[in-house]
Design an enzyme around this catalytic site. Sequence first.
Site, PDB file in Angstrom:
ATOM      1  N   CYS A  95       0.761  -1.058  -0.108  1.00 28.43           N
ATOM      2  CA  CYS A  95       0.136   0.062   0.099  1.00 28.43           C
ATOM      3  C   CYS A  95       0.903   1.227  -0.033  1.00 28.43           C
ATOM      4  O   CYS A  95       1.285   1.729  -1.158  1.00 28.43           O
ATOM      5  CB  CYS A  95      -0.990   0.060   1.273  1.00 28.43           C
ATOM      6  SG  CYS A  95      -2.262   0.908   0.752  1.00 28.43           S
ATOM      7  N   HIS A 192      -3.714  -5.705   2.251  1.00 26.71           N
ATOM      8  CA  HIS A 192      -3.190  -6.153   3.819  1.00 26.71           C
ATOM      9  C   HIS A 192      -3.812  -7.052   4.084  1.00 26.71           C
ATOM     10  O   HIS A 192      -4.224  -8.168   3.373  1.00 26.71           O
ATOM     11  CB  HIS A 192      -4.010  -4.649   4.519  1.00 26.71           C
ATOM     12  CG  HIS A 192      -3.455  -3.466   4.142  1.00 26.71           C
ATOM     13  ND1 HIS A 192      -2.239  -2.862   4.577  1.00 26.71           N
ATOM     14  CD2 HIS A 192      -4.178  -2.711   3.077  1.00 26.71           C
ATOM     15  CE1 HIS A 192      -2.502  -1.736   3.918  1.00 26.71           C
ATOM     16  NE2 HIS A 192      -3.469  -1.521   3.369  1.00 26.71           N
TER      17      HIS A 192
END
Length: 240
Positions: A95, A192
Amino acid sequence: MTDRELTIVSLYPRDMNIYGDRGNVLALTRRATAQGFSPRVVEVNPGDPMPESVDIVVGGGGQDSGQGRVALDLGVRADEIRALAADGVPMLMICGLYQLFGHRFVTHQGEELTGIGVLDVETLGGTERMIGNIVLDTSEFGEIIGYENHSGATTLGPGSQPLGRVVQGAGNAPGAGFEGARTGNVIGSYLHGSLLPKNPALSDFLIGEAARRRYGTFTPVAADSDLVRNARASAKKRPR
Ligand code: GLN
């Protein structure tokens, strides 16, 4: 053969560690031990030196503010990280650090954060948040299961290939159809979750490349378990 040490650098754990990204370091450590190595984790926060030998680098996501802090530090060590990547050191950037391993990230407020260009990607902050469980199809790692939460929309240049095709979810950008980016042994992804506990094939890729680079060989030990299989099945069943 547990004397075979592998040094795992956890990059910016203080600023870049949300949605359980630290679990990637824990999973990697467990998996490396199961594969017959002695993993050593070195946390590198802004201003800290890199250890002398680096075998794997793992980094996570964060808020835009955290990204601003680490972007400056990343700029200082850009040459060092580029050299490690060029030398084949496997890396996994999630990310916020995925974005900063690209050329640049322009926040939705128009602030430009310069990246280090290890991945041939760039990211523009948008108004649409891409949140939810996500499933990818990949040729090298099979099905990858994770959870995305970002507003940055990432586009790839010719120097990076997508990590996988989106089966469920958004991926790099609304309607992109693909998720993540890879150049050599460096992988960037929005996933994630944490990502590695549910996707041991990715851990084994990082460990395998690191082992081959340092020791010349890697003979994987089958280390899949019912726990992993159940976690994957249950994460996959969750609605978006
Ligand atoms: N600021 C970035 C985005 O929202 C990173 C988010 C994250 O790391 N979870 O696109």
